[in-house]
Write a protein that holds these residues in place. Structure first.
Motif, PDB file in Angstrom:
ATOM      1  N   GLY A   1       0.619  -1.106   0.033  1.00 24.42           N
ATOM      2  CA  GLY A   1       0.166   0.214  -0.152  1.00 24.42           C
ATOM      3  C   GLY A   1       0.815   1.304   0.104  1.00 24.42           C
ATOM      4  O   GLY A   1       0.781   1.929  -0.795  1.00 24.42           O
ATOM      5  N   HIS A   2       1.743   1.410   0.978  1.00 22.95           N
ATOM      6  CA  HIS A   2       2.547   2.434   1.107  1.00 22.95           C
ATOM      7  C   HIS A   2       3.687   2.304  -0.085  1.00 22.95           C
ATOM      8  O   HIS A   2       4.510   1.330  -0.333  1.00 22.95           O
ATOM      9  CB  HIS A   2       3.199   2.608   2.456  1.00 22.95           C
ATOM     10  CG  HIS A   2       2.198   3.135   3.412  1.00 22.95           C
ATOM     11  ND1 HIS A   2       1.642   4.460   3.060  1.00 22.95           N
ATOM     12  CD2 HIS A   2       1.372   2.534   4.315  1.00 22.95           C
ATOM     13  CE1 HIS A   2       0.666   4.531   4.190  1.00 22.95           C
ATOM     14  NE2 HIS A   2       0.726   3.500   4.918  1.00 22.95           N
ATOM     15  N   THR A   3       4.247   3.404  -0.418  1.00 19.93           N
ATOM     16  CA  THR A   3       5.706   3.617  -1.221  1.00 19.93           C
ATOM     17  C   THR A   3       6.811   3.803  -0.672  1.00 19.93           C
ATOM     18  O   THR A   3       7.823   3.962  -1.282  1.00 19.93           O
ATOM     19  CB  THR A   3       5.149   4.273  -2.500  1.00 19.93           C
ATOM     20  OG1 THR A   3       4.994   5.808  -1.853  1.00 19.93           O
ATOM     21  CG2 THR A   3       4.171   4.191  -3.393  1.00 19.93           C
ATOM     22  N   SER A   4       6.775   4.225   0.680  1.00 19.96           N
ATOM     23  CA  SER A   4       7.966   4.793   1.333  1.00 19.96           C
ATOM     24  C   SER A   4       7.893   3.797   2.815  1.00 19.96           C
ATOM     25  O   SER A   4       6.835   3.329   3.194  1.00 19.96           O
ATOM     26  CB  SER A   4       8.028   6.245   1.607  1.00 19.96           C
ATOM     27  OG  SER A   4       8.356   6.709   0.491  1.00 19.96           O
ATOM     28  N   PRO A   5       8.919   3.910   3.716  1.00 21.55           N
ATOM     29  CA  PRO A   5       8.796   3.494   4.802  1.00 21.55           C
ATOM     30  C   PRO A   5       7.614   3.586   5.789  1.00 21.55           C
ATOM     31  O   PRO A   5       7.352   4.722   5.950  1.00 21.55           O
ATOM     32  CB  PRO A   5       9.986   3.883   5.559  1.00 21.55           C
ATOM     33  CG  PRO A   5      10.896   4.031   4.575  1.00 21.55           C
ATOM     34  CD  PRO A   5      10.183   4.638   3.423  1.00 21.55           C
ATOM     35  N   ILE A   6       6.961   2.601   6.471  1.00 22.84           N
ATOM     36  CA  ILE A   6       5.951   2.806   7.424  1.00 22.84           C
ATOM     37  C   ILE A   6       6.536   3.375   8.772  1.00 22.84           C
ATOM     38  O   ILE A   6       7.580   2.725   9.247  1.00 22.84           O
ATOM     39  CB  ILE A   6       5.026   1.590   7.807  1.00 22.84           C
ATOM     40  CG1 ILE A   6       4.414   1.149   6.291  1.00 22.84           C
ATOM     41  CG2 ILE A   6       4.192   1.720   8.769  1.00 22.84           C
ATOM     42  CD1 ILE A   6       3.643  -0.084   6.287  1.00 22.84           C
ATOM     43  N   THR A   7       6.140   4.305   9.321  1.00 25.34           N
ATOM     44  CA  THR A   7       6.947   5.047  10.734  1.00 25.34           C
ATOM     45  C   THR A   7       5.974   4.609  11.716  1.00 25.34           C
ATOM     46  O   THR A   7       6.595   4.454  12.840  1.00 25.34           O
ATOM     47  CB  THR A   7       6.676   6.352  10.417  1.00 25.34           C
ATOM     48  OG1 THR A   7       5.354   6.954  10.042  1.00 25.34           O
ATOM     49  CG2 THR A   7       7.807   7.152   9.314  1.00 25.34           C
ATOM     50  N   SER A   8       4.849   4.143  11.545  1.00 28.45           N
ATOM     51  CA  SER A   8       4.177   3.842  12.720  1.00 28.45           C
ATOM     52  C   SER A   8       2.774   2.919  12.584  1.00 28.45           C
ATOM     53  O   SER A   8       2.364   3.203  11.296  1.00 28.45           O
ATOM     54  CB  SER A   8       3.672   4.843  13.806  1.00 28.45           C
ATOM     55  OG  SER A   8       2.725   5.623  13.380  1.00 28.45           O
ATOM     56  N   LEU A   9       2.074   2.170  13.260  1.00 31.59           N
ATOM     57  CA  LEU A   9       0.731   1.732  13.209  1.00 31.59           C
ATOM     58  C   LEU A   9       0.171   1.322  14.175  1.00 31.59           C
ATOM     59  O   LEU A   9       0.755   1.319  15.171  1.00 31.59           O
ATOM     60  CB  LEU A   9       0.933   0.475  12.316  1.00 31.59           C
ATOM     61  CG  LEU A   9       1.502  -1.056  13.107  1.00 31.59           C
ATOM     62  CD1 LEU A   9       0.972  -2.208  12.333  1.00 31.59           C
ATOM     63  CD2 LEU A   9       3.061  -0.693  12.929  1.00 31.59           C
ATOM     64  N   HIS A  10      -1.272   1.415  14.350  1.00 33.77           N
ATOM     65  CA  HIS A  10      -2.047   1.227  15.494  1.00 33.77           C
ATOM     66  C   HIS A  10      -3.435   0.607  15.231  1.00 33.77           C
ATOM     67  O   HIS A  10      -4.151   0.746  14.341  1.00 33.77           O
ATOM     68  CB  HIS A  10      -2.399   2.694  16.131  1.00 33.77           C
ATOM     69  CG  HIS A  10      -2.897   2.597  17.456  1.00 33.77           C
ATOM     70  ND1 HIS A  10      -3.954   3.597  17.844  1.00 33.77           N
ATOM     71  CD2 HIS A  10      -2.675   1.766  18.504  1.00 33.77           C
ATOM     72  CE1 HIS A  10      -4.119   3.186  19.129  1.00 33.77           C
ATOM     73  NE2 HIS A  10      -3.521   2.203  19.452  1.00 33.77           N
TER      74      HIS A  10
END
Length: 608
Positions: free
Chosen positions: A454-463
């Motif tokens: 889904g994202h094209t760059s690093p995921i920084t957080s998730l909840h």
């Protein structure tokens, strides 16, 4: 006059004298003497002649008025008891004088201790009493008949005062300290800890008192400044007023409210990255976690030390006095805030544990059986027992299969964050540097988790969405992620391998995103432009309902945390400041109808 008449008169005079003597005895006066002579024998009592060891309090005999008469006063003086008038003997007139004490008092013995009283105060004895003749009374007091309760209270006060005086007399005078001794005490660590803790409690108590008159305000006051709706900035937390500064210029790596305590939730923690820009990574820099109170923004309540910079810190949800932290050198620390600043347990630097920075962690299980799960940047997942952190209880190295020239090759996962659903200890979600959302289980033992693109760059957080109250619809399957591609995305991994909605109203990296703990459709996010955004999915899916500049001078806002009641948000920025925001309006609370309304909104999104 005949001789018979003289005898009768003499007998009458004797009877009169005897009657007077009986009257005097009844009144407590001892009268002695023969009919023909009069002599005074003084009465001795404990009041006139104190007995050694006897009580110094007034005796009961002095409580009532006494009539003091001497034989000379009764009979008119010695040797002049009668006078002759012709052949008849006439008695001399008797003058009775009444003597009253200047003050009436009641003698009360102290409770719980025997006291000495003379017989004249305790008996109706009419014989001679010597000064040394005393009796010991029991501890029961001689109480005034007109006010028993008042006498008992006076006894208690007198006894307490006497004991205090005796204790003061027994205390030796304090030793006078020299100037050097005073200086050593002030510089000692124990005194500094005591003074810091005591002064903090005073500041905390005074923070609730408004010292200004109504209608007046401090010209330099910067709190409660309305900068937008529905958010109000209330406090900024830093140590700029302290001599020794810790937070200035240190980016915040994590913040979290202590929502696991009963009563007011005023404490939150913040971890800091203290390594200077360009400083070598070969030498560890001591890391620190500060615990703040929302009532005292000028200085931290407690400082927790770590052997290296802290990448992430959090409270233990089942023991609110415990704080766990993942370090950049791969170690994991456990602090007990009741013990002190140093960690009570630190994992060793071995191949069994982590050797890369620990960016993800969570405490899972139940109150009676729980464990700490940590994730390092090399994709290694470890489970720890908080009672024994020398070696991990479980270890999993996560790998991802990638196609290299038509051949599937296992590659380490570069992980950035970790999350579990509420009341879940098996399935977990993690974000990666390649922008994929991954899902795996601890029980399967498989090192290859499922991936969602889904994202094209690093995921920084998730909840993961918080658990719903009893009777409401469950949305714990929905996951929010933030990324460096300037977006936040909403996922439903159990239904789709793609994000179901993308929030694109951002102009910089999005560093953190968190669901509200009370409202099912509200979440907040912070980005690299220093902006705090609050979204309400029931009102708008395109733009946030509240958007404010949280950090001054365009500094990036790194992390955020909601208070347990959903009314406050704490935001940490790249300059080391923590800003407290108050959430107003409907977003601060939820109605019963909000859960089904969110279900309808999500169904519409899935249909599209």
């Amino acid at each position: 006059m005949s001789e018979g008449s003289s005898v009768r008169d003499e007998l009458a005079e004797k009877r009169r004298r005897l009657a007077e003597m009986r009257t005097a005895r009844k009144l407590g006066t001892r009268v002695s003497g023969s009919p023909g002579t009069s002599s005074a024998s003084p009465t001795r009592s404990s009041a006139a002649s104190p007995t050694p060891g006897a009580s110094s309090q007034p005796s009961a005999a002095s409580a009532a008025p006494s009539i003091v008469k001497t034989s000379a006063e009764i009979l008119g003086g010695a040797g002049a008891a009668t006078r002759k008038e012709g052949d008849r003997i006439l008695p001399k007139p008797v003058n009775l004088k009444l003597a009253f004490p200047s003050q009436l008092s009641w003698s009360v013995a102290p409770q719980g201790r025997p006291d000495n009283y003379t017989k004249s105060a305790q008996t109706m004895h009419s014989g001679p009493i010597e000064a040394s003749e005393t009796v010991s009374s029991p501890a029961s007091p001689v109480v005034s008949p007109h006010d028993r309760r008042r006498s008992r209270s006076m006894v208690a006060l007198e006894t307490s005062a006497k004991k205090s005086t005796e204790e003061e007399e027994e205390l030796e005078p304090a030793e006078q300290l020299s100037t050097q001794q005073k200086f050593d005490i002030v510089k000692s660590g124990d005194f500094k800890d005591f003074f810091s803790s005591a002064s903090f409690m005073v500041e905390r108590a005074l923070s609730n008192i408004d010292i200004l008159p109504p209608g007046m305000s401090d010209a330099s006051e910067t709190v409660l400044v309305r900068v937008g709706e529905p958010l109000i900035r209330t406090q900024v937390f830093n140590d700029s007023q302290l001599t020794k500064k810790i937070t200035k210029g240190c980016p915040i790596t994590s913040v979290e409210f202590n929502t696991y305590v009963t009563g007011p939730q005023e404490m939150f923690l913040a971890s800091y990255f203290r390594r200077a820009e360009g400083q070598t990574t070969l030498v560890d820099v001591e890391g620190q976690v500060l615990i703040w109170s929302i009532r005292v923004p000028q200085r931290p309540f407690q400082v927790l030390n770590a052997p290296s910079d802290v990448a992430k810190a959090m409270y233990c949800k089942f023991k609110s006095n415990l704080v766990v932290g993942g370090l950049y050198n791969g170690q994991v620390c456990l602090w007990d805030t009741r013990v002190g600043s140093d960690p009570v347990q630190v994992t060793p630097l071995t191949l069994d544990g982590h050797t890369h920075p620990v960016f993800g962690m969570d405490v899972v299980g139940s109150v009676n059986s729980h464990s700490l799960v940590t994730l390092s940047s090399d994709g290694k997942v470890c489970s720890w027992q908080l009672e024994k952190m020398s070696t991990p209880a479980e270890t999993h190295v996560l790998q991802q299969m990638v196609d290299v020239g038509g051949t599937a090759v296992a590659k380490e996962i570069q992980a950035t964050s970790l999350a579990f659903r509420d009341n879940e200890s098996n399935r977990f979600y993690l974000g990666s540097e390649n922008g994929m959302l991954l899902s795996g289980t601890r029980s399967s033992g498989t090192p290859n988790p499922d991936g969602y693109e889904g994202h094209t760059s690093p995921i920084t957080s998730l909840h993961c969405h918080p658990a719903s109250p009893p009777g409401a619809e469950d949305y714990t399957d929905f996951v929010l992620t933030s990324s460096m591609d300037w977006t936040c995305k909403l996922w439903h991994p159990s239904k789709s391998d793609k994000p179901i909605f993308s929030f694109d109203e951002y102009t910089d990296y999005v560093y953190d995103v968190r669901w509200s703990p009370v409202h099912p459709a509200v979440f907040a996010s912070v980005d690299g432009s220093g902006t705090l955004s609050v979204w309400n999915l029931l009102e708008s899916m395109e733009t946030p309902i509240g958007k404010v500049e949280s950090s001054p001078n365009g500094r990036a806002s790194c992390h955020l945390s909601w208070s347990g009641d959903g009314r406050c948000i704490i935001v940490g920025d790249a300059g080391g400041d923590c800003t407290l925001w108050e959430v107003n309006g409907a977003e601060a609370s939820a109605k019963a109808a909000d859960w089904p309304l969110l279900g309808q909104k999500l169904a519409e999104i899935n249909a599209v």
